[in-house]
Design an enzyme around this catalytic site. Structure first.
Site, PDB file in Angstrom:
ATOM      1  CD  GLU A 127      -2.809  -1.175   2.424  1.00  0.00           C
ATOM      2  OE1 GLU A 127      -2.796  -0.203   3.217  1.00  0.00           O
ATOM      3  OE2 GLU A 127      -3.602  -2.128   2.511  1.00  0.00           O
ATOM      4  CD  GLU A 363       7.886 -11.901  -5.350  1.00  0.00           C
ATOM      5  OE1 GLU A 363       8.126 -12.873  -4.625  1.00  0.00           O
ATOM      6  OE2 GLU A 363       7.334 -11.979  -6.452  1.00  0.00           O
ATOM      7  CB  SER A 366      19.020  -5.405  -1.021  1.00  0.00           C
ATOM      8  OG  SER A 366      19.112  -5.919  -2.327  1.00  0.00           O
TER       9      SER A 366
HETATM   10  N1  CAA Z   1       6.864 -17.221   7.532  1.00  0.00           N
HETATM   11  C1  CAA Z   1       5.825 -17.320   8.399  1.00  0.00           C
HETATM   12  N2  CAA Z   1       5.600 -16.416   9.384  1.00  0.00           N
HETATM   13  C2  CAA Z   1       6.459 -15.383   9.479  1.00  0.00           C
HETATM   14  C3  CAA Z   1       7.555 -15.215   8.616  1.00  0.00           C
HETATM   15  C4  CAA Z   1       7.748 -16.195   7.606  1.00  0.00           C
HETATM   16  N3  CAA Z   1       8.780 -16.106   6.749  1.00  0.00           N
HETATM   17  N4  CAA Z   1       8.220 -14.110   8.938  1.00  0.00           N
HETATM   18  C5  CAA Z   1       7.589 -13.573  10.000  1.00  0.00           C
HETATM   19  N5  CAA Z   1       6.513 -14.353  10.307  1.00  0.00           N
HETATM   20  C6  CAA Z   1       5.586 -14.149  11.429  1.00  0.00           C
HETATM   21  C7  CAA Z   1       6.343 -14.113  12.754  1.00  0.00           C
HETATM   22  O1  CAA Z   1       6.489 -15.421  13.275  1.00  0.00           O
HETATM   23  C8  CAA Z   1       5.452 -13.242  13.594  1.00  0.00           C
HETATM   24  O2  CAA Z   1       4.352 -13.996  14.045  1.00  0.00           O
HETATM   25  P1  CAA Z   1       3.891 -13.997  15.616  1.00  0.00           P
HETATM   26  O3  CAA Z   1       3.731 -12.578  16.027  1.00  0.00           O
HETATM   27  O4  CAA Z   1       2.636 -14.783  15.603  1.00  0.00           O
HETATM   28  O5  CAA Z   1       5.003 -14.641  16.357  1.00  0.00           O
HETATM   29  C9  CAA Z   1       4.899 -12.258  12.607  1.00  0.00           C
HETATM   30  O6  CAA Z   1       5.018 -12.851  11.303  1.00  0.00           O
HETATM   31  C10 CAA Z   1       5.585 -10.911  12.613  1.00  0.00           C
HETATM   32  O7  CAA Z   1       6.961 -11.127  12.397  1.00  0.00           O
HETATM   33  P2  CAA Z   1       7.989  -9.923  12.444  1.00  0.00           P
HETATM   34  O8  CAA Z   1       7.848  -9.231  13.774  1.00  0.00           O
HETATM   35  O9  CAA Z   1       9.328 -10.441  12.054  1.00  0.00           O
HETATM   36  O10 CAA Z   1       7.396  -8.970  11.316  1.00  0.00           O
HETATM   37  P3  CAA Z   1       7.759  -7.484  10.934  1.00  0.00           P
HETATM   38  O11 CAA Z   1       6.516  -6.672  10.930  1.00  0.00           O
HETATM   39  O12 CAA Z   1       8.912  -6.993  11.728  1.00  0.00           O
HETATM   40  O13 CAA Z   1       8.193  -7.615   9.385  1.00  0.00           O
HETATM   41  C11 CAA Z   1       9.587  -8.101   7.498  1.00  0.00           C
HETATM   42  C12 CAA Z   1       9.213  -8.418   8.957  1.00  0.00           C
HETATM   43  C13 CAA Z   1      10.559  -9.218   7.106  1.00  0.00           C
HETATM   44  C14 CAA Z   1      10.276  -6.768   7.338  1.00  0.00           C
HETATM   45  C15 CAA Z   1       8.326  -8.165   6.606  1.00  0.00           C
HETATM   46  O14 CAA Z   1       7.436  -7.097   6.871  1.00  0.00           O
HETATM   47  C16 CAA Z   1       8.642  -8.143   5.129  1.00  0.00           C
HETATM   48  O15 CAA Z   1       8.969  -9.167   4.544  1.00  0.00           O
HETATM   49  N6  CAA Z   1       8.524  -6.955   4.473  1.00  0.00           N
HETATM   50  C17 CAA Z   1       8.680  -6.845   3.031  1.00  0.00           C
HETATM   51  C18 CAA Z   1       7.362  -6.997   2.339  1.00  0.00           C
HETATM   52  C19 CAA Z   1       7.525  -7.479   0.935  1.00  0.00           C
HETATM   53  O16 CAA Z   1       8.335  -8.325   0.607  1.00  0.00           O
HETATM   54  N7  CAA Z   1       6.679  -6.978   0.054  1.00  0.00           N
HETATM   55  C20 CAA Z   1       6.650  -7.413  -1.292  1.00  0.00           C
HETATM   56  C21 CAA Z   1       5.320  -7.153  -1.891  1.00  0.00           C
HETATM   57  S1  CAA Z   1       4.795  -8.313  -3.091  1.00  0.00           S
HETATM   58  C22 CAA Z   1       5.642  -7.986  -4.501  1.00  0.00           C
HETATM   59  O17 CAA Z   1       6.606  -7.288  -4.511  1.00  0.00           O
HETATM   60  C23 CAA Z   1       5.145  -8.727  -5.684  1.00  0.00           C
HETATM   61  C24 CAA Z   1       5.649  -8.222  -6.969  1.00  0.00           C
HETATM   62  O18 CAA Z   1       5.461  -7.101  -7.327  1.00  0.00           O
HETATM   63  C25 CAA Z   1       6.357  -9.120  -7.873  1.00  0.00           C
END
Ligand code: CAA
Length: 381
Positions: A127, A363, A366
């Site tokens: 978003e 996705e 880095s």
């Molecule tokens: N698998 C399953 N569960 C997971 C997980 C995983 N890999 N990673 C985290 N979780 C769970 C945790 O266990 C936690 O759960 P509980 O609270 O129940 O214990 C919960 O998620 C929150 O975890 P974090 O506190 O680590 O989460 P966060 O808010 O700090 O965020 C982050 C971590 C890695 C930065 C994450 O927000 C992230 O990956 N951000 C990037 C988003 C992204 O990749 N967007 C891409 C959009 S899609 C796209 O790009 C498609 C396209 O155009 C081609």
């Protein structure tokens, strides 16, 4: 872990390479220049099983493993990164979570046509105010009897222009932060679903990136994927798999650029000999080939880890981080080897150079991959 393809994987790679050369390559330059979404190519790819590579056969898929999926995305991206990411979104970001979290009815109704290519999917998580911080999303889902009413906006949605189905992430309870998020399967013709601007981008120009808006959009509760509050887990575990696909895409882009540079360096003569005879160019080619192999091996390791039912969050993040940065270096050197010709549209390397850039961003940037990797090495290994 074997670092050799089995017979099925080798045959698949040959078949996809043939399809890429005969069908995808001839269109790549034009669809990039004009921003044309290659729907007909995707239909043809579907006939080869490339829209649901890892989906079980009973739901219209090809039931192959993740390494095979990497070969598909690499081979397609080697000639056209736009077509590569369109397929990767449908496979990793839509079919995968439906396979993992969908119930029987949802799989029959949605997964089967998505895997067989009758429908195309997109993944609506990001978003305006929630990119890397995905849990900060503000699209709301309010329960109303047997339905939910969704309101909100999504941005940078790959395939958004042409998708028939979106996986939409929304919050049912903002106070619960990530634990308030749910995921919904939404048909693009649902009243209240609309497209915003079609983005003009640096690269992957044929992949149809758009905004989506939802206004009082009524979605049956039967179309919730997973439980209320489980949506963030669905998104994160889906992105783990998606990152392997993007790593394969980065390897494919780099491979395509490397091959162009290798051939050009042997044809182009300066100072009375092919430029491949100069040590400066040889060192570029040596570095490019070595980095490519390293990136491919990291990608295959992540795929192998997933196929062996182990947690693969760390491996996927490492593969995506390394390969996306490797693809910048390799495409940059490929352009440099071409000199002035590398900078003009007549040659393909400028497209590879532009296309590589997004692999460091979508996705998970880095910087996000480094957050994930650091969390694993510090706290989870
Ligand atoms: N698998 C399953 N569960 C997971 C997980 C995983 N890999 N990673 C985290 N979780 C769970 C945790 O266990 C936690 O759960 P509980 O609270 O129940 O214990 C919960 O998620 C929150 O975890 P974090 O506190 O680590 O989460 P966060 O808010 O700090 O965020 C982050 C971590 C890695 C930065 C994450 O927000 C992230 O990956 N951000 C990037 C988003 C992204 O990749 N967007 C891409 C959009 S899609 C796209 O790009 C498609 C396209 O155009 C081609």
């Amino acid at each position: 872990m074997l670092i050799e393809l089995n017979e099925d994987q080798s045959l698949l790679r040959d078949e996809v390479r043939r399809f890429a050369e005969e069908v995808v390559r001839p269109l790549a330059k034009e669809i990039d220049a004009k921003g044309i979404f290659p729907r007909d190519t995707i239909r043809q790819a579907a006939e080869l099983g490339l829209t649901g590579v890892c989906v079980p056969e009973e739901f219209g898929g090809a039931a192959m493993d993740t390494l095979s999926y990497c070969l598909v995305i690499e081979e397609i991206s080697r000639v056209c990164a736009s077509t590569g990411v369109i397929l990767s979104v449908n496979n990793s970001l839509v079919c995968d979570p439906l396979t993992k979290f969908g119930n029987q009815e949802q799989k029959e109704k949605w997964l089967t046509p998505l895997a067989s290519g009758e429908l195309l999917g997109c993944f609506a998580l990001t978003e305006p105010g929630a990119g890397s911080d995905a849990a900060a999303l503000r699209t709301t889902a309010v329960r109303d009897g047997n339905d939910y009413i969704l309101n909100g906006n999504k941005v940078f949605i790959t395939n958004g222009t042409d998708a028939d189905v979106a996986l939409v992430f929304a919050t049912t309870d903002m106070a619960q932060k990530h634990r308030g998020i749910a995921c919904f399967i939404v048909a693009a013709d649902t009243p209240g679903y609309s497209h915003g601007i079609h983005e003009y981008k640096l690269g992957v120009n044929a992949s149809g990136t758009t905004e989506l808006a939802f206004e009082d959009m009524r979605v049956p509760a039967s179309q919730r994927l997973g439980e209320e509050g489980e949506g963030f887990k669905v998104a994160m575990s889906t992105l783990d798999g998606g990152r392997i696909g993007i790593a394969a895409q980065a390897v494919g882009i780099a491979q395509g650029a490397f091959e162009e540079a290798l051939a050009y360096s042997q044809e182009r003569e300066q100072f009375g000999r092919p430029i491949s005879k100069f040590q400066a160019i040889q060192h570029y080619l040596a570095d490019m080939s070595t980095e490519l192999d390293a990136g491919r091996l990291l990608t295959w390791k992540a795929a192998w880890t997933k196929d062996n039912k182990k947690r693969f969050t760390l491996e996927a993040a490492q593969a995506k981080l390394f390969t996306s940065e490797m693809a910048q270096r390799v495409t940059n050197k490929a352009l440099q080897i071409h000199g002035g010709y590398g900078y003009i549209r007549e040659y393909n390397v400028e497209r590879y150079f532009r296309d590589a850039r997004i692999t460091e961003i979508y996705e998970g940037t880095s910087e996000v991959q480094k957050m994930v990797i650091a969390d694993w090495v510090l706290n989870k290994s």
